[in-house]
Design a protein around this motif. Structure first.
Motif, PDB file in Angstrom:
ATOM      1  N   PHE A  41       0.837  -1.198   0.000  1.00  0.00           N
ATOM      2  CA  PHE A  41       0.000   0.000   0.000  1.00  0.00           C
ATOM      3  C   PHE A  41       0.875   1.253   0.000  1.00  0.00           C
ATOM      4  CE2 PHE A  41      -2.953  -3.226   1.308  1.00  0.00           C
ATOM      5  CZ  PHE A  41      -4.153  -2.820   0.742  1.00  0.00           C
ATOM      6  N   LEU A  42       1.943   1.227   0.768  1.00  0.00           N
ATOM      7  CA  LEU A  42       2.889   2.350   0.753  1.00  0.00           C
ATOM      8  C   LEU A  42       3.544   2.487  -0.615  1.00  0.00           C
ATOM      9  CD1 LEU A  42       4.631   1.781   4.198  1.00  0.00           C
ATOM     10  CD2 LEU A  42       2.977   3.570   3.621  1.00  0.00           C
ATOM     11  N   ASP A  43       3.893   1.361  -1.216  1.00  0.00           N
ATOM     12  CA  ASP A  43       4.522   1.373  -2.535  1.00  0.00           C
ATOM     13  C   ASP A  43       3.571   1.907  -3.601  1.00  0.00           C
ATOM     14  OD1 ASP A  43       6.790   0.789  -4.241  1.00  0.00           O
ATOM     15  OD2 ASP A  43       5.596  -0.883  -5.047  1.00  0.00           O
ATOM     16  N   ILE A  44       2.303   1.543  -3.504  1.00  0.00           N
ATOM     17  CA  ILE A  44       1.306   2.054  -4.465  1.00  0.00           C
ATOM     18  C   ILE A  44       1.259   3.580  -4.389  1.00  0.00           C
ATOM     19  CG2 ILE A  44      -1.172   2.208  -4.936  1.00  0.00           C
ATOM     20  CD1 ILE A  44      -1.292  -0.815  -4.115  1.00  0.00           C
ATOM     21  N   VAL A  45       1.179   4.108  -3.170  1.00  0.00           N
ATOM     22  CA  VAL A  45       1.128   5.565  -2.997  1.00  0.00           C
ATOM     23  C   VAL A  45       2.398   6.206  -3.552  1.00  0.00           C
ATOM     24  CG1 VAL A  45       1.077   7.438  -1.294  1.00  0.00           C
ATOM     25  CG2 VAL A  45      -0.477   5.492  -1.061  1.00  0.00           C
TER      26      VAL A  45
ATOM     27  N   ASN B 288     -13.803  -6.692   6.917  1.00  0.00           N
ATOM     28  CA  ASN B 288     -14.373  -6.473   5.588  1.00  0.00           C
ATOM     29  C   ASN B 288     -14.006  -5.108   5.001  1.00  0.00           C
ATOM     30  OD1 ASN B 288     -15.563  -8.996   5.631  1.00  0.00           O
ATOM     31  ND2 ASN B 288     -17.539  -8.231   6.327  1.00  0.00           N
ATOM     32  N   VAL B 289     -13.463  -4.215   5.824  1.00  0.00           N
ATOM     33  CA  VAL B 289     -13.077  -2.879   5.330  1.00  0.00           C
ATOM     34  C   VAL B 289     -12.052  -3.003   4.208  1.00  0.00           C
ATOM     35  CG1 VAL B 289     -11.932  -0.707   5.943  1.00  0.00           C
ATOM     36  CG2 VAL B 289     -13.657  -1.688   7.463  1.00  0.00           C
TER      37      VAL B 289
ATOM     38  N   GLU C 259      -5.647   3.861   6.997  1.00  0.00           N
ATOM     39  CA  GLU C 259      -5.412   2.728   7.888  1.00  0.00           C
ATOM     40  C   GLU C 259      -5.638   3.050   9.359  1.00  0.00           C
ATOM     41  OE1 GLU C 259      -1.352   4.653   7.397  1.00  0.00           O
ATOM     42  OE2 GLU C 259      -2.807   3.950   5.949  1.00  0.00           O
ATOM     43  N   SER C 260      -5.567   4.297   9.746  1.00  0.00           N
ATOM     44  CA  SER C 260      -5.720   4.644  11.164  1.00  0.00           C
ATOM     45  C   SER C 260      -7.152   5.042  11.523  1.00  0.00           C
ATOM     46  CB  SER C 260      -4.762   5.778  11.516  1.00  0.00           C
ATOM     47  OG  SER C 260      -5.123   6.941  10.796  1.00  0.00           O
TER      48      SER C 260
END
Length: 112
Positions: free
Chosen positions: A24-28, A93-94, A47-48
């Protein structure tokens, strides 16, 4: 490491494509670099959002307040997927909200 035909608009980043937190960090990072844009932390992947203090989750389920917050913070998520989460609001499920199409919608809105 995926074949192009595996990456469909409806593919869920974690469940279908095997993404992990670092992905997810890499995508951003890659979106920022390739499209010359800045994506603030938690904007694309909040995420938070479900900390104990937020009131958005209780007993392992997303509260109505949490569903409303997801709709507000993720206008680029597929409405049907959020509706499905509202019907079965388990916190796990989020992650189904994070699809290829959601990323494309986010980027299209960001660049327009």
């Amino acid at each position: 490491g995926l074949d192009d035909d595996e990456v469909k608009p409806s593919a869920r980043l974690k469940a279908d494509l095997g993404a992990e937190s670092i992905d997810f960090l890499d995508i951003v990072f890659r979106l920022e670099r390739n499209f010359s844009t800045k994506i603030p932390r938690n904007e694309l992947f909040p995420e938070s959002l479900f900390t104990a203090e937020s009131g958005f989750a209780e007993g392992g389920k997303v509260t109505e307040k949490g569903i409303a917050e997801l709709r507000a913070r993720l206008p680029h998520a597929d409405k049907e997927t959020i509706d499905k989460l509202a019907a079965d609001p388990r916190v796990e499920n989020v992650e189904d909200l994070f699809t290829v199409n959601m990323v494309v919608n986010f980027l299209a809105a960001r660049l327009s």
